[in-house]
Design an enzyme around this catalytic site. Structure first.
Site, PDB file in Angstrom:
ATOM      1  N   HIS A 136      29.857  -3.349 -18.869  1.00  0.00           N
ATOM      2  CA  HIS A 136      28.688  -4.207 -19.057  1.00  0.00           C
ATOM      3  C   HIS A 136      28.266  -4.146 -20.511  1.00  0.00           C
ATOM      4  O   HIS A 136      28.343  -3.076 -21.127  1.00  0.00           O
ATOM      5  CB  HIS A 136      27.525  -3.742 -18.162  1.00  0.00           C
ATOM      6  CG  HIS A 136      26.514  -4.799 -17.926  1.00  0.00           C
ATOM      7  ND1 HIS A 136      25.508  -5.059 -18.831  1.00  0.00           N
ATOM      8  CD2 HIS A 136      26.361  -5.684 -16.917  1.00  0.00           C
ATOM      9  CE1 HIS A 136      24.773  -6.049 -18.366  1.00  0.00           C
ATOM     10  NE2 HIS A 136      25.267  -6.463 -17.217  1.00  0.00           N
ATOM     11  N   ASP A 163      28.568  -6.852  -9.943  1.00  0.00           N
ATOM     12  CA  ASP A 163      29.541  -7.690  -9.243  1.00  0.00           C
ATOM     13  C   ASP A 163      30.529  -6.892  -8.407  1.00  0.00           C
ATOM     14  O   ASP A 163      31.190  -7.454  -7.539  1.00  0.00           O
ATOM     15  CB  ASP A 163      30.326  -8.535 -10.261  1.00  0.00           C
ATOM     16  CG  ASP A 163      29.471  -9.647 -10.823  1.00  0.00           C
ATOM     17  OD1 ASP A 163      28.625 -10.160 -10.075  1.00  0.00           O
ATOM     18  OD2 ASP A 163      29.628  -9.979 -12.001  1.00  0.00           O
TER      19      ASP A 163
HETATM   20  N1  ACO Z   1      38.178  -2.984 -17.503  1.00  0.00           N
HETATM   21  C1  ACO Z   1      38.875  -2.276 -18.414  1.00  0.00           C
HETATM   22  N2  ACO Z   1      38.395  -1.987 -19.630  1.00  0.00           N
HETATM   23  C2  ACO Z   1      37.191  -2.423 -19.954  1.00  0.00           C
HETATM   24  C3  ACO Z   1      36.414  -3.173 -19.050  1.00  0.00           C
HETATM   25  C4  ACO Z   1      36.948  -3.452 -17.784  1.00  0.00           C
HETATM   26  N3  ACO Z   1      36.264  -4.156 -16.892  1.00  0.00           N
HETATM   27  N4  ACO Z   1      35.258  -3.497 -19.637  1.00  0.00           N
HETATM   28  C5  ACO Z   1      35.297  -2.975 -20.861  1.00  0.00           C
HETATM   29  N5  ACO Z   1      36.464  -2.335 -21.057  1.00  0.00           N
HETATM   30  C6  ACO Z   1      36.887  -1.636 -22.273  1.00  0.00           C
HETATM   31  C7  ACO Z   1      37.384  -2.660 -23.289  1.00  0.00           C
HETATM   32  O1  ACO Z   1      38.769  -2.922 -23.154  1.00  0.00           O
HETATM   33  C8  ACO Z   1      37.035  -2.009 -24.605  1.00  0.00           C
HETATM   34  O2  ACO Z   1      38.010  -1.024 -24.862  1.00  0.00           O
HETATM   35  P1  ACO Z   1      38.489  -0.751 -26.393  1.00  0.00           P
HETATM   36  O3  ACO Z   1      37.263  -0.262 -27.094  1.00  0.00           O
HETATM   37  O4  ACO Z   1      39.561   0.272 -26.233  1.00  0.00           O
HETATM   38  O5  ACO Z   1      38.974  -2.071 -26.909  1.00  0.00           O
HETATM   39  C9  ACO Z   1      35.725  -1.281 -24.288  1.00  0.00           C
HETATM   40  O6  ACO Z   1      35.743  -1.035 -22.874  1.00  0.00           O
HETATM   41  C10 ACO Z   1      34.495  -2.118 -24.629  1.00  0.00           C
HETATM   42  O7  ACO Z   1      34.618  -3.348 -23.923  1.00  0.00           O
HETATM   43  P2  ACO Z   1      34.103  -4.754 -24.424  1.00  0.00           P
HETATM   44  O8  ACO Z   1      34.838  -5.839 -23.724  1.00  0.00           O
HETATM   45  O9  ACO Z   1      34.084  -4.774 -25.920  1.00  0.00           O
HETATM   46  O10 ACO Z   1      32.638  -4.701 -23.885  1.00  0.00           O
HETATM   47  P3  ACO Z   1      31.669  -5.922 -23.896  1.00  0.00           P
HETATM   48  O11 ACO Z   1      30.306  -5.374 -23.939  1.00  0.00           O
HETATM   49  O12 ACO Z   1      32.042  -6.924 -24.933  1.00  0.00           O
HETATM   50  O13 ACO Z   1      31.997  -6.652 -22.511  1.00  0.00           O
HETATM   51  C11 ACO Z   1      32.063  -7.280 -20.282  1.00  0.00           C
HETATM   52  C12 ACO Z   1      31.265  -6.535 -21.368  1.00  0.00           C
HETATM   53  C13 ACO Z   1      32.372  -8.711 -20.752  1.00  0.00           C
HETATM   54  C14 ACO Z   1      31.192  -7.360 -19.026  1.00  0.00           C
HETATM   55  C15 ACO Z   1      33.361  -6.498 -19.999  1.00  0.00           C
HETATM   56  O14 ACO Z   1      33.047  -5.186 -19.603  1.00  0.00           O
HETATM   57  C16 ACO Z   1      34.238  -7.191 -18.971  1.00  0.00           C
HETATM   58  O15 ACO Z   1      34.977  -8.114 -19.299  1.00  0.00           O
HETATM   59  N6  ACO Z   1      34.151  -6.747 -17.659  1.00  0.00           N
HETATM   60  C17 ACO Z   1      34.925  -7.377 -16.613  1.00  0.00           C
HETATM   61  C18 ACO Z   1      34.249  -8.667 -16.161  1.00  0.00           C
HETATM   62  C19 ACO Z   1      32.972  -8.417 -15.405  1.00  0.00           C
HETATM   63  O16 ACO Z   1      32.926  -7.577 -14.495  1.00  0.00           O
HETATM   64  N7  ACO Z   1      31.925  -9.191 -15.741  1.00  0.00           N
HETATM   65  C20 ACO Z   1      30.646  -9.114 -15.057  1.00  0.00           C
HETATM   66  C21 ACO Z   1      29.609  -8.468 -15.944  1.00  0.00           C
HETATM   67  S1  ACO Z   1      28.086  -8.333 -15.083  1.00  0.00           S
HETATM   68  C22 ACO Z   1      27.459  -9.912 -15.086  1.00  0.00           C
HETATM   69  O17 ACO Z   1      27.672 -10.683 -15.994  1.00  0.00           O
HETATM   70  C23 ACO Z   1      26.674 -10.344 -13.936  1.00  0.00           C
END
Ligand code: ACO
Length: 414
Positions: free
Chosen positions: A295, A350
């Site tokens: 998140h 979610d």
């Molecule tokens: N699975 C695996 N790795 C993850 C995940 C995940 N779900 N989420 C974050 N990471 C990792 C990233 O790969 C990144 O790793 P790195 O630093 O080695 O590159 C690190 O954690 C930071 O992740 P970001 O994507 O930069 O975090 P950001 O804050 O930009 O993204 C987001 C948040 C978009 C929600 C992301 O966690 C994601 O895509 N999750 C999956 C989709 C999801 O569940 N969305 C619903 C969110 S809740 C809502 O909107 C109601």
């Protein structure tokens, strides 16, 4: 049953407080003077767009607060109707205020026939969120007062949209399967009516209460993409229908509200609890994001997932048709959290929401519209709050392209 649900939620609240007790307690800060200093990242990360009294998210402590009330109390004791009232009007209602509000919602559930006609023309293959988006837009075309952007007029539209979203969602859900949309049932409260409009059956007490809680949990969540989208559109003094139409469009995306259905596709792809470890190892190696984890704001366990996890467990105890998916989910949580502890990756709202919806009888493709049924309260509450002291949103982008290119005639461009 109600007592057992209440206890599960209060226990989740105690766990949340215990696990984040080393973080500093945030203090009430009072009014803020603009301009303020903040560091802004891409996608406006860190930017402060406004002040608000609607809701508060503390990502470090895993707190979610609506109008001063913590989400564990609201989930344990409130209803979706009461929560929507709190978000829109700022304080808990008295009994007569709540009765009146519930009556108003019930009286406004009916959707004009031309909107149903439009929905009938949409292909069943269209994503339900796209159908819902079109229906909300069409509602705006039918309201002769849609262009009245006073707070009073837009508040009326907000209440109407909260009332109508279950009817629209029920129609979308049924038309996908060539079933006739149903008329709202005035005997049923908001959550039960929603389930009835989708499935044709009045739910049992457990399903109704858990769905009601899921709606409470999704009603508002800071400056997320769809809320911000709604507010940006409304800030140009467009109209509330257009603003909410845009909110629905934004919520559809898999990085936002669309993640709940993707979680179910992942769980189905895994297939068996014993496949979880190998599936995750491959996802990790290929840098595939695991849906329902991580998140932008929460770097602690999402309080909504803390509540929905045990409730999903309770539902499958009583309705075991989703027991295998629940087992897969709990194993996946253990494996992902174990591997990603350093990155502070936990289940988000979610992750268990989809399982809850499946267990109450809602198909996977309809999960994001259920989110919208709830979030319309947060979208409109925040858009209305901002409208009271409106200033059009207008951030900047830093231009990184060339500036002095020659305009070459067509014949000399190669
Ligand atoms: N699975 C695996 N790795 C993850 C995940 C995940 N779900 N989420 C974050 N990471 C990792 C990233 O790969 C990144 O790793 P790195 O630093 O080695 O590159 C690190 O954690 C930071 O992740 P970001 O994507 O930069 O975090 P950001 O804050 O930009 O993204 C987001 C948040 C978009 C929600 C992301 O966690 C994601 O895509 N999750 C999956 C989709 C999801 O569940 N969305 C619903 C969110 S809740 C809502 O909107 C109601």
């Amino acid at each position: 049953m109600r007592k057992r649900i209440e206890e599960l939620i209060l226990e989740a609240g105690r766990k949340a407080r215990a696990e984040t007790s080393d973080e500093p307690e945030p203090q009430y800060t009072g009014d803020v003077e603009f301009p303020i200093e903040c560091k802004v990242g891409r996608g406006l990360e860190g930017a402060v767009a406004s002040t608000t009294k609607v809701g508060y998210v503390n990502g470090a402590r895993g707190w979610l607060v609506y109008r001063g009330h913590n989400i564990f109390d609201l989930a344990a004791y409130s209803t979706y109707e009461e929560t929507a009232y709190v978000l829109l009007f700022g304080a808990l209602p008295t009994k007569s205020q709540l009765d009146e509000f519930k009556q108003e919602l019930k009286s406004k559930r009916g959707v004009p026939a031309p909107v149903m006609e439009v929905l009938r023309q949409i292909s069943p293959k269209t994503h339900p969120m796209s159908a819902l988006r079109t229906a909300v837009s069409m509602l705006g075309n039918l309201d002769p007062n849609a262009d009245d952007t006073s707070v009073e007029a837009e508040t009326k539209v907000a209440i109407q949209l909260i009332a109508m979203f279950p009817t629209l969602t029920g129609a979308v859900a049924r038309l996908r399967w060539n079933k006739e949309p149903l008329q709202p049932n005035p005997e049923l409260d908001h959550a039960a009516n929603l389930l009835y409009l989708i499935t044709g059956d009045a739910p049992d007490e457990l399903k109704e209460r858990v769905l009601d809680i899921a709606l409470i949990l999704h009603a508002d969540h800071g400056m997320n993409a769809s809320t911000f989208t709604t507010m940006v559109v409304n800030s140009s003094l467009s109209d509330m229908y257009g603003s909410v139409t845009a909110g629905v469009a934004s919520l559809k995306g898999p990085l936002h509200g669309g993640a709940n259905e993707r979680v179910l596709y992942d769980l189905e792809e895994i297939g068996e609890p014993e496949n979880v470890d190998a599936w995750f190892a491959k996802a990790d190696a290929t840098k595939r994001k695991v849906m329902g984890f991580g998140h932008r704001v929460y770097k602690a366990y999402d309080p909504r997932a803390r509540i929905l996890g045990p409730l999903a467990g309770l539902l499958v105890e009583h309705h075991p048709h989703e027991a295998k998916l629940y087992k897969i989910a709990t194993r996946l949580e253990t494996v992902v959290c174990g591997k990603m502890a350093e990155k502070k990756i936990f289940p988000n709202v979610d992750f268990y929401a989809g399982l809850v919806y499946r267990a109450v009888g809602i198909e996977t493709a309809m999960m994001t519209p259920i989110f919208a049924v709830s979030r319309v309260a947060g979208w409109t509450a925040r858009a209305l709050e901002y409208l009271g002291d409106n200033r059009i949103y207008r951030p900047r982008a830093i231009y990184t392209g060339p500036i002095h290119l020659d305009y070459r005639p067509m014949g000399s461009r190669g």
